[in-house]
Scaffold this motif. Structure first.
Motif, PDB file in Angstrom:
ATOM      1  N   TYR A 268       0.834  -1.200   0.000  1.00  0.00           N
ATOM      2  CA  TYR A 268       0.000   0.000   0.000  1.00  0.00           C
ATOM      3  C   TYR A 268       0.872   1.256   0.000  1.00  0.00           C
ATOM      4  O   TYR A 268       0.557   2.242  -0.672  1.00  0.00           O
ATOM      5  N   GLY A 269       1.974   1.200   0.741  1.00  0.00           N
ATOM      6  CA  GLY A 269       2.895   2.328   0.735  1.00  0.00           C
ATOM      7  C   GLY A 269       3.432   2.610  -0.655  1.00  0.00           C
ATOM      8  O   GLY A 269       3.524   3.772  -1.080  1.00  0.00           O
ATOM      9  N   LYS A 270       3.760   1.551  -1.393  1.00  0.00           N
ATOM     10  CA  LYS A 270       4.250   1.725  -2.763  1.00  0.00           C
ATOM     11  C   LYS A 270       3.157   2.319  -3.659  1.00  0.00           C
ATOM     12  O   LYS A 270       3.442   3.154  -4.529  1.00  0.00           O
ATOM     13  N   GLN A 271       1.912   1.890  -3.451  1.00  0.00           N
ATOM     14  CA  GLN A 271       0.793   2.453  -4.227  1.00  0.00           C
ATOM     15  C   GLN A 271       0.664   3.951  -3.987  1.00  0.00           C
ATOM     16  O   GLN A 271       0.420   4.721  -4.928  1.00  0.00           O
ATOM     17  N   MET A 272       0.817   4.363  -2.733  1.00  0.00           N
ATOM     18  CA  MET A 272       0.682   5.792  -2.427  1.00  0.00           C
ATOM     19  C   MET A 272       1.833   6.606  -3.003  1.00  0.00           C
ATOM     20  O   MET A 272       1.648   7.751  -3.415  1.00  0.00           O
ATOM     21  N   VAL A 273       3.015   6.015  -3.054  1.00  0.00           N
ATOM     22  CA  VAL A 273       4.138   6.707  -3.694  1.00  0.00           C
ATOM     23  C   VAL A 273       3.826   6.951  -5.164  1.00  0.00           C
ATOM     24  O   VAL A 273       4.014   8.068  -5.684  1.00  0.00           O
ATOM     25  N   SER A 274       3.297   5.948  -5.844  1.00  0.00           N
ATOM     26  CA  SER A 274       2.991   6.120  -7.264  1.00  0.00           C
ATOM     27  C   SER A 274       1.848   7.112  -7.466  1.00  0.00           C
ATOM     28  O   SER A 274       1.766   7.783  -8.493  1.00  0.00           O
ATOM     29  N   ARG A 275       0.984   7.239  -6.468  1.00  0.00           N
ATOM     30  CA  ARG A 275      -0.144   8.166  -6.556  1.00  0.00           C
ATOM     31  C   ARG A 275       0.288   9.605  -6.260  1.00  0.00           C
ATOM     32  O   ARG A 275      -0.241  10.555  -6.858  1.00  0.00           O
ATOM     33  N   LEU A 276       1.226   9.784  -5.350  1.00  0.00           N
ATOM     34  CA  LEU A 276       1.560  11.118  -4.839  1.00  0.00           C
ATOM     35  C   LEU A 276       2.897  11.657  -5.331  1.00  0.00           C
ATOM     36  O   LEU A 276       3.201  12.829  -5.086  1.00  0.00           O
ATOM     37  N   CYS A 277       3.688  10.856  -5.979  1.00  0.00           N
ATOM     38  CA  CYS A 277       4.979  11.313  -6.497  1.00  0.00           C
ATOM     39  C   CYS A 277       5.047  11.091  -7.999  1.00  0.00           C
ATOM     40  O   CYS A 277       4.720   9.985  -8.464  1.00  0.00           O
ATOM     41  N   PRO A 278       5.490  12.099  -8.749  1.00  0.00           N
ATOM     42  CA  PRO A 278       5.798  13.460  -8.325  1.00  0.00           C
ATOM     43  C   PRO A 278       4.544  14.186  -7.812  1.00  0.00           C
ATOM     44  O   PRO A 278       3.423  13.862  -8.213  1.00  0.00           O
ATOM     45  N   THR A 279       4.764  15.150  -6.940  1.00  0.00           N
ATOM     46  CA  THR A 279       3.658  15.858  -6.308  1.00  0.00           C
ATOM     47  C   THR A 279       3.154  16.965  -7.229  1.00  0.00           C
ATOM     48  O   THR A 279       3.461  18.151  -7.051  1.00  0.00           O
ATOM     49  N   THR A 280       2.393  16.546  -8.223  1.00  0.00           N
ATOM     50  CA  THR A 280       1.773  17.473  -9.161  1.00  0.00           C
ATOM     51  C   THR A 280       0.296  17.104  -9.287  1.00  0.00           C
ATOM     52  O   THR A 280      -0.097  15.971  -8.996  1.00  0.00           O
ATOM     53  N   LEU A 281      -0.505  18.070  -9.731  1.00  0.00           N
ATOM     54  CA  LEU A 281      -1.941  17.867  -9.861  1.00  0.00           C
ATOM     55  C   LEU A 281      -2.275  17.548 -11.317  1.00  0.00           C
ATOM     56  O   LEU A 281      -2.130  18.403 -12.189  1.00  0.00           O
ATOM     57  N   PRO A 282      -2.712  16.319 -11.617  1.00  0.00           N
ATOM     58  CA  PRO A 282      -3.058  15.988 -12.995  1.00  0.00           C
ATOM     59  C   PRO A 282      -4.435  16.554 -13.350  1.00  0.00           C
ATOM     60  O   PRO A 282      -5.334  16.597 -12.508  1.00  0.00           O
ATOM     61  N   TYR A 283      -4.592  16.953 -14.608  1.00  0.00           N
ATOM     62  CA  TYR A 283      -5.885  17.460 -15.061  1.00  0.00           C
ATOM     63  C   TYR A 283      -5.998  17.295 -16.568  1.00  0.00           C
ATOM     64  O   TYR A 283      -5.110  17.723 -17.315  1.00  0.00           O
ATOM     65  N   GLU A 284      -7.087  16.679 -17.005  1.00  0.00           N
ATOM     66  CA  GLU A 284      -7.351  16.545 -18.427  1.00  0.00           C
ATOM     67  C   GLU A 284      -8.090  17.795 -18.889  1.00  0.00           C
ATOM     68  O   GLU A 284      -9.231  18.039 -18.467  1.00  0.00           O
ATOM     69  N   LEU A 285      -7.431  18.596 -19.701  1.00  0.00           N
ATOM     70  CA  LEU A 285      -7.992  19.865 -20.143  1.00  0.00           C
ATOM     71  C   LEU A 285      -9.361  19.663 -20.782  1.00  0.00           C
ATOM     72  O   LEU A 285      -9.581  18.706 -21.530  1.00  0.00           O
ATOM     73  N   GLY A 286     -10.283  20.553 -20.457  1.00  0.00           N
ATOM     74  CA  GLY A 286     -11.605  20.510 -21.062  1.00  0.00           C
ATOM     75  C   GLY A 286     -12.584  19.563 -20.407  1.00  0.00           C
ATOM     76  O   GLY A 286     -13.698  19.384 -20.903  1.00  0.00           O
ATOM     77  N   THR A 287     -12.198  18.949 -19.281  1.00  0.00           N
ATOM     78  CA  THR A 287     -13.100  18.029 -18.586  1.00  0.00           C
ATOM     79  C   THR A 287     -13.534  18.617 -17.245  1.00  0.00           C
ATOM     80  O   THR A 287     -12.934  19.574 -16.745  1.00  0.00           O
ATOM     81  N   ALA A 288     -14.564  18.024 -16.667  1.00  0.00           N
ATOM     82  CA  ALA A 288     -15.021  18.449 -15.351  1.00  0.00           C
ATOM     83  C   ALA A 288     -14.002  18.015 -14.300  1.00  0.00           C
ATOM     84  O   ALA A 288     -13.643  16.836 -14.230  1.00  0.00           O
ATOM     85  N   ALA A 289     -13.526  18.953 -13.520  1.00  0.00           N
ATOM     86  CA  ALA A 289     -12.526  18.638 -12.499  1.00  0.00           C
ATOM     87  C   ALA A 289     -13.175  17.940 -11.315  1.00  0.00           C
ATOM     88  O   ALA A 289     -14.317  18.232 -10.946  1.00  0.00           O
ATOM     89  N   ALA A 290     -12.437  17.014 -10.700  1.00  0.00           N
ATOM     90  CA  ALA A 290     -12.885  16.342  -9.483  1.00  0.00           C
ATOM     91  C   ALA A 290     -11.664  15.806  -8.752  1.00  0.00           C
ATOM     92  O   ALA A 290     -10.795  15.177  -9.367  1.00  0.00           O
ATOM     93  N   PHE A 291     -11.610  16.061  -7.457  1.00  0.00           N
ATOM     94  CA  PHE A 291     -10.499  15.576  -6.639  1.00  0.00           C
ATOM     95  C   PHE A 291     -11.091  14.603  -5.631  1.00  0.00           C
ATOM     96  O   PHE A 291     -11.733  15.007  -4.658  1.00  0.00           O
ATOM     97  N   ASP A 292     -10.912  13.314  -5.871  1.00  0.00           N
ATOM     98  CA  ASP A 292     -11.508  12.342  -4.964  1.00  0.00           C
ATOM     99  C   ASP A 292     -10.584  11.138  -4.775  1.00  0.00           C
ATOM    100  O   ASP A 292      -9.511  11.055  -5.374  1.00  0.00           O
ATOM    101  N   VAL A 293     -11.008  10.221  -3.917  1.00  0.00           N
ATOM    102  CA  VAL A 293     -10.171   9.071  -3.552  1.00  0.00           C
ATOM    103  C   VAL A 293      -9.850   8.226  -4.770  1.00  0.00           C
ATOM    104  O   VAL A 293      -8.732   7.731  -4.930  1.00  0.00           O
ATOM    105  N   ALA A 294     -10.818   8.084  -5.655  1.00  0.00           N
ATOM    106  CA  ALA A 294     -10.616   7.215  -6.816  1.00  0.00           C
ATOM    107  C   ALA A 294      -9.645   7.808  -7.821  1.00  0.00           C
ATOM    108  O   ALA A 294      -8.844   7.086  -8.424  1.00  0.00           O
ATOM    109  N   ARG A 295      -9.688   9.138  -7.976  1.00  0.00           N
ATOM    110  CA  ARG A 295      -8.894   9.753  -9.046  1.00  0.00           C
ATOM    111  C   ARG A 295      -8.712  11.243  -8.791  1.00  0.00           C
ATOM    112  O   ARG A 295      -9.628  11.910  -8.318  1.00  0.00           O
ATOM    113  N   PHE A 296      -7.534  11.741  -9.110  1.00  0.00           N
ATOM    114  CA  PHE A 296      -7.297  13.190  -9.123  1.00  0.00           C
ATOM    115  C   PHE A 296      -7.451  13.669 -10.561  1.00  0.00           C
ATOM    116  O   PHE A 296      -6.728  13.216 -11.451  1.00  0.00           O
ATOM    117  N   ASN A 297      -8.367  14.589 -10.785  1.00  0.00           N
ATOM    118  CA  ASN A 297      -8.471  15.237 -12.101  1.00  0.00           C
ATOM    119  C   ASN A 297      -8.711  16.715 -11.867  1.00  0.00           C
ATOM    120  O   ASN A 297      -9.849  17.187 -11.825  1.00  0.00           O
TER     121      ASN A 297
END
Length: 357
Positions: A268-297
């Motif tokens: 689980y620790g390795k999963q969180m590293v892949s989720r949080l590093c690098p520490t940038t906010l992903p966003y698909e341009l032109g889509t509805a933004a949502a920041f939740d447990v399942a996905r950062f957009n």
């Protein structure tokens, strides 16, 4: 304001402290970038921006954790308004930089104007001014969770059932908001972050960095190693895996072990590293933004990111009982609603005595 006073310079000058970062769709075919500074402005911080501050939105278009397009704000000397020494206006300029112009304050001038007023030009809109703080968190519960973790090596899951108060209720911040046509950014998914640097009489020096909420407060907050926060704020996302993945993995592995919430805490620790590093906010341009447990957009103004990050850190669904004041969100630019009035703040206790500038 999830990133309150991480560094020595931010403690000395709140205008250099990135409190939060938002990224979402604005008008059709545009993207909104917003950062907040000056936590608890007016009550605990002056309403000015640093004249040698370089306030930047940095966007990686290729996935290498290095910026390809940067939007930069610079501010002129503050001037008083209506002979009120506590209300200031500053002229600002916004530039867009790519390639060799990314360093320093170079770039093409997009728009300029005064703080406190919405400015529009060629599909670009900019606003800098006092706004409601839309971050929400139960600070007491958060402290209790971390104290149990570091001092007692246990998971205090009940911490968020006791207090259930938003520490940031009725507080204001300074919002820096920019809406630009997507053509000025690019296409597809970007990875973004915000920084404040000092740039003037000396070479550019980064003071604050923000990519995802709660990184320094949750994962890099060992009382025995507070210097790691300084390192984080001065570093760049392309170095995050080398510098910080060990801390994030260790924290989440131990937290889920104490909580009994992961079958394989190390995995689980390795999963969180892949989720949080690098520490940038992903966003698909032109889509509805949502920041939740399942996905950062991206991240819209109203999402309760504290609950999201706590749930990820503990691998348990956590609701701390504090939520952003969504009544304070506008549907149109600058999207932040009216700041809290003196009357609304009459019972709000300043964090620290206001410093004069």
């Amino acid at each position: 304001m999830s990133h309150h006073f991480d560094t020595k310079l931010a403690k000395e000058d709140p205008s250099l402290n990135v409190g939060d970062f938002y990224l979402f769709q604005g008008a059709p075919d545009t993207t909104v970038m917003a950062m907040t500074v000056n936590p608890d402005v007016v009550l605990s911080a002056p309403d000015t921006l640093h004249i040698e501050g370089l306030y930047a939105f940095r966007l990686d278009l290729t996935g290498d954790a290095r910026e390809d397009v940067v939007f930069k704000f610079r501010f002129n000397e503050p001037r008083h308004v209506n002979v009120d020494e506590h209300v200031h206006v500053q002229k600002f300029q916004v530039r867009r930089a790519t390639g060799e112009a990314i360093a320093g304050d170079k770039g093409d001038l997009l728009i300029e104007g005064d703080t406190g007023t919405v400015h529009s030009k060629s599909g670009i809109r900019a606003f800098v001014g006092i706004a409601p703080d839309l971050f929400a968190a139960d600070a007491v519960a958060m402290q209790n969770l971390q104290k149990a973790f570091y001092d007692e090596h246990r998971y205090d899951g009940d911490a968020f059932l006791r207090s259930r108060q938003n520490f940031f209720n009725n507080r204001n911040i300074t919002a820096i908001v920019l809406e630009v046509p997507n053509l000025l950014i690019g296409k597809g998914t970007v990875h973004a972050w915000a920084t404040v640097s000092l740039y003037g009489h000396a070479p550019e020096m980064q003071v604050s960095r923000w990519g995802l909420p709660m990184i320094t407060h949750l994962f890099l907050n060992d009382p025995a190693n507070q210097e790691v926060k300084e390192t984080f704020n001065k570093s760049v996302p392309s170095d995050d895996i080398a510098l910080f993945s060990g801390y994030i993995a260790d924290y989440t592995q131990k937290m889920t072990t104490y909580a009994g919430s992961a079958v394989k805490p190390e995995e689980y620790g390795k999963q969180m590293v892949s989720r949080l590093c690098p520490t940038t906010l992903p966003y698909e341009l032109g889509t509805a933004a949502a920041f939740d447990v399942a996905r950062f957009n991206g991240r819209p103004l109203g999402d309760d990111v504290q609950d999201v990050m706590l749930s990820l850190a503990t691998n348990r669904p956590i609701q701390d009982g504090a939520a952003p004041d969504r009544n304070r969100i506008r549907s149109e630019f600058p999207y932040f609603g009216e700041p809290y009035s003196k009357e609304e703040q009459k019972d709000v206790v300043p964090w620290h005595p206001r410093r004069s500038h």
